[in-house]
Design a protein around this motif. Sequence first.
Motif, PDB file in Angstrom:
ATOM      1  N   ASN A   1      36.002  49.216  39.963  1.00  0.00           N
ATOM      2  CA  ASN A   1      35.123  48.270  40.446  1.00  0.00           C
ATOM      3  C   ASN A   1      35.000  47.174  39.212  1.00  0.00           C
ATOM      4  OD1 ASN A   1      33.751  48.216  43.003  1.00  0.00           O
ATOM      5  ND2 ASN A   1      33.578  50.189  42.752  1.00  0.00           N
ATOM      6  N   ARG A   2      34.870  47.877  37.940  1.00  0.00           N
ATOM      7  CA  ARG A   2      34.549  46.897  36.836  1.00  0.00           C
ATOM      8  C   ARG A   2      35.804  45.946  36.552  1.00  0.00           C
ATOM      9  NH1 ARG A   2      30.951  50.813  34.342  1.00  0.00           N
ATOM     10  NH2 ARG A   2      32.830  52.026  33.285  1.00  0.00           N
TER      11      ARG A   2
ATOM     12  N   SER B   1      35.502  49.184  49.182  1.00  0.00           N
ATOM     13  CA  SER B   1      34.123  49.758  49.885  1.00  0.00           C
ATOM     14  C   SER B   1      34.331  50.892  49.384  1.00  0.00           C
ATOM     15  CB  SER B   1      34.169  49.234  51.097  1.00  0.00           C
ATOM     16  OG  SER B   1      35.477  50.310  51.747  1.00  0.00           O
TER      17      SER B   1
ATOM     18  N   SER C   1      37.479  43.017  46.218  1.00  0.00           N
ATOM     19  CA  SER C   1      36.570  44.141  46.092  1.00  0.00           C
ATOM     20  C   SER C   1      36.765  45.440  46.725  1.00  0.00           C
ATOM     21  CB  SER C   1      35.069  43.522  46.702  1.00  0.00           C
ATOM     22  OG  SER C   1      35.296  43.209  48.069  1.00  0.00           O
TER      23      SER C   1
ATOM     24  N   SER D   1      36.749  39.632  48.841  1.00  0.00           N
ATOM     25  CA  SER D   1      35.151  39.522  48.627  1.00  0.00           C
ATOM     26  C   SER D   1      34.796  38.496  50.025  1.00  0.00           C
ATOM     27  CB  SER D   1      34.692  39.188  47.431  1.00  0.00           C
ATOM     28  OG  SER D   1      35.231  40.256  46.357  1.00  0.00           O
TER      29      SER D   1
ATOM     30  N   TYR E   1      35.066  54.747  48.395  1.00  0.00           N
ATOM     31  CA  TYR E   1      36.457  55.398  48.479  1.00  0.00           C
ATOM     32  C   TYR E   1      36.313  56.730  49.302  1.00  0.00           C
ATOM     33  CZ  TYR E   1      34.571  59.005  45.072  1.00  0.00           C
ATOM     34  OH  TYR E   1      33.641  60.152  44.397  1.00  0.00           O
TER      35      TYR E   1
ATOM     36  N   PHE F   1      36.585  55.454  40.277  1.00  0.00           N
ATOM     37  CA  PHE F   1      35.984  54.471  41.370  1.00  0.00           C
ATOM     38  C   PHE F   1      35.064  53.509  40.487  1.00  0.00           C
ATOM     39  CE2 PHE F   1      33.015  52.732  44.645  1.00  0.00           C
ATOM     40  CZ  PHE F   1      33.741  51.958  45.342  1.00  0.00           C
ATOM     41  N   GLU F   2      34.178  53.755  39.654  1.00  0.00           N
ATOM     42  CA  GLU F   2      33.457  53.131  38.972  1.00  0.00           C
ATOM     43  C   GLU F   2      34.181  52.088  37.900  1.00  0.00           C
ATOM     44  OE1 GLU F   2      29.556  53.041  35.635  1.00  0.00           O
ATOM     45  OE2 GLU F   2      30.183  54.718  36.813  1.00  0.00           O
TER      46      GLU F   2
ATOM     47  N   THR G   1      42.344  54.843  44.439  1.00  0.00           N
ATOM     48  CA  THR G   1      41.762  54.448  43.385  1.00  0.00           C
ATOM     49  C   THR G   1      42.511  54.841  41.805  1.00  0.00           C
ATOM     50  OG1 THR G   1      40.895  56.721  43.255  1.00  0.00           O
ATOM     51  CG2 THR G   1      39.542  55.186  44.319  1.00  0.00           C
TER      52      THR G   1
ATOM     53  N   LEU H   1      38.404  44.847  38.855  1.00  0.00           N
ATOM     54  CA  LEU H   1      38.910  44.090  39.876  1.00  0.00           C
ATOM     55  C   LEU H   1      38.804  42.639  39.487  1.00  0.00           C
ATOM     56  CD1 LEU H   1      37.396  45.919  43.065  1.00  0.00           C
ATOM     57  CD2 LEU H   1      39.753  45.693  42.132  1.00  0.00           C
TER      58      LEU H   1
END
Length: 203
Positions: A116-117, A126, A124, A155, A128, A112-113, A92, A119
């Motif tokens: 995700n923003r 899944s 995508s 994705s 961590y 992690f959050e 991550t 990427l």
Amino acid sequence: MIGSRTAGALAVVTMAAALVGCAPDSSLTAEPAPAAITVGAGQAPDLAVLAEIYAGVLRGTGSPVDTAPGLAQGQDFAALDDGTVTLVPGYTGPLLQRLQPGATVVDPDDVFEELNRSLPQGLSVSDYGMAEQPGAGESDEATEPAANVVPLMRSGVLTTAQVKALNVVAGELTSAELAEMSEAVRRGGLSPGQAAGEWLAQR
């Protein structure tokens, strides 16, 4: 004579109808074959081991799976983008730093959050894992971001069952296990596939 011919014709019609009733319904299409998956990995022993673990659990979902180890540094994004590989293992924090240099978040959930923003479209991740990159956290720097194992993937390619299989790895693989397997591979005692196979056999 006419009656005999009529009876014979009726028998033929009856037999044909029976055969039609037994024939497979052409309106029902067969289930599509599971899509082939390619798991790529960088050249580091830990990434090669993770790729083999991911490949093993994905084979358990019924899909044919190949591995493409030895991707050059930075080649993973390009290989995902052009479809050469379906997913690659990563971490991550390092992934976030590549996508958003200078990011200051350090907590695993925050990293992690933010990842995700950050990427790009079409990629995508899944869940961590609890396992961290070997050597992560050894620095005294409190600003070092969390480096938890995470699969980076194209994705919409994997099924729900396949993503759940990856999430099982996230919940079971420990930092100590990953470090031990990576060291065994680095020393030449095991191949990545052997290390992953032994770990999977214990599940």
